[in-house]
Design an enzyme around this catalytic site. Structure first.
Site, PDB file in Angstrom:
ATOM      1  N   GLU A  92       0.818  -1.211   0.000  1.00 53.62           N
ATOM      2  CA  GLU A  92       0.000   0.000   0.000  1.00 53.62           C
ATOM      3  C   GLU A  92       0.854   1.265   0.000  1.00 53.62           C
ATOM      4  OE1 GLU A  92      -3.265   0.236  -0.297  1.00 53.62           O
ATOM      5  OE2 GLU A  92      -3.600  -1.929  -0.325  1.00 53.62           O
ATOM      6  N   GLU A 113      -1.884   9.359  -0.250  1.00 56.61           N
ATOM      7  CA  GLU A 113      -2.058   9.313  -1.702  1.00 56.61           C
ATOM      8  C   GLU A 113      -1.335  10.473  -2.372  1.00 56.61           C
ATOM      9  OE1 GLU A 113      -5.960   9.118  -3.350  1.00 56.61           O
ATOM     10  OE2 GLU A 113      -6.622   7.571  -1.945  1.00 56.61           O
TER      11      GLU A 113
END
Length: 247
Positions: A92, A113
């Site tokens: 991730e 992100e």
């Protein structure tokens, strides 16, 4: 006296391992040295998360959740759980180039992100890339932080960041079981799970974390990455990986 105590403690720990008895805490499995070897590039200046994911923050967060990495009666299962946790979270947060020789050495390179386009302001943050207001609400309630009004805590406070990842790992969200129960073998698939090819193992954890994006589509680069990290950590901890694949 101090030297004698250290020797005695070391001997006792070795005896427990020989007997197959689980270690008392996560720090006895994931030591500072092991952590550094697992995540050799987490503080690389090329990584946006450089300096963020400290060992002390991980241990403090791990100790907040009884049973995380210590919930089995054997070190083999506890080590497998920790390998699986770091395998999934390394994917991730990876900064590695797929196909490169060091692909599986770049976990924990990112803390949020890049484009911040998923469910703003509740876009992916932290080791598990916590996403969505509902998850921020539930995680915040569980760890005693107002993450709905201050979601940036997940990318600015390393202890909070790790806690959100471990909360997600430990918490079942119906109809999905918890990742923790899956890796320890405490989950029994329903008939609907079995019909969909959901069976106990690492693949089921991928399904919990990323659902249809990574599962039910055959082999793909994301799954290769998740599995590669997991196998590397299992090798480092001296355990055999659980079942890897799922339809």
């Amino acid at each position: 006296m101090a030297r004698f105590a250290l020797v005695a403690c070391a001997a006792a720990a070795a005896a427990l391992l020989l007997l197959g008895v689980a270690a008392a805490d996560v720090a006895s499995i994931i030591t500072q040295d092991v952590y550094n070897q697992m995540l050799p590039n987490r503080d690389n200046t090329q990584c946006p998360a450089n300096g963020f994911y400290t060992y002390d923050a991980f241990i403090q967060a791990a100790n907040f959740f009884p049973g995380f990495g210590t919930g089995s009666s054997t070190d083999e299962l506890n080590k497998r759980e920790l390998a699986a946790f770091f395998g999934q979270t390394s994917h991730e947060t990876t900064g590695g180039t797929r196909g490169a020789a060091d692909q599986f050495q770049w976990g924990y390179c990112f803390k949020e992100e890049i484009n911040k386009a998923t469910s703003p302001p509740y876009y992916g943050r932290g080791p598990i890339q916590l996403t969505g207001q509902a998850n921020y609400q539930q995680a915040g309630d569980a760890i005693g932080e107002d993450l709905v009004n201050d979601p940036d805590l997940v990318s600015s406070d390393a202890v909070v960041s790790f806690k959100t990842a471990i909360w997600f790992w430990m918490t079942a969200q119906s109809p999905k079981p918890s990742c923790h129960d899956v890796i320890l073998g405490n989950w029994t698939p329903s008939s609907a799970d079995a019909a969909a090819g959901r069976v106990p193992g690492y693949g089921a954890i991928t399904n919990i974390i990323n659902g249809a994006k990574d599962c039910g589509v055959g082999q793909n680069a994301a799954n290769v990455d998740r599995i590669g990290y997991y196998k590397r950590y299992c090798d480092m901890l001296g355990v055999v990986p659980a079942a890897l694949l799922m339809n």
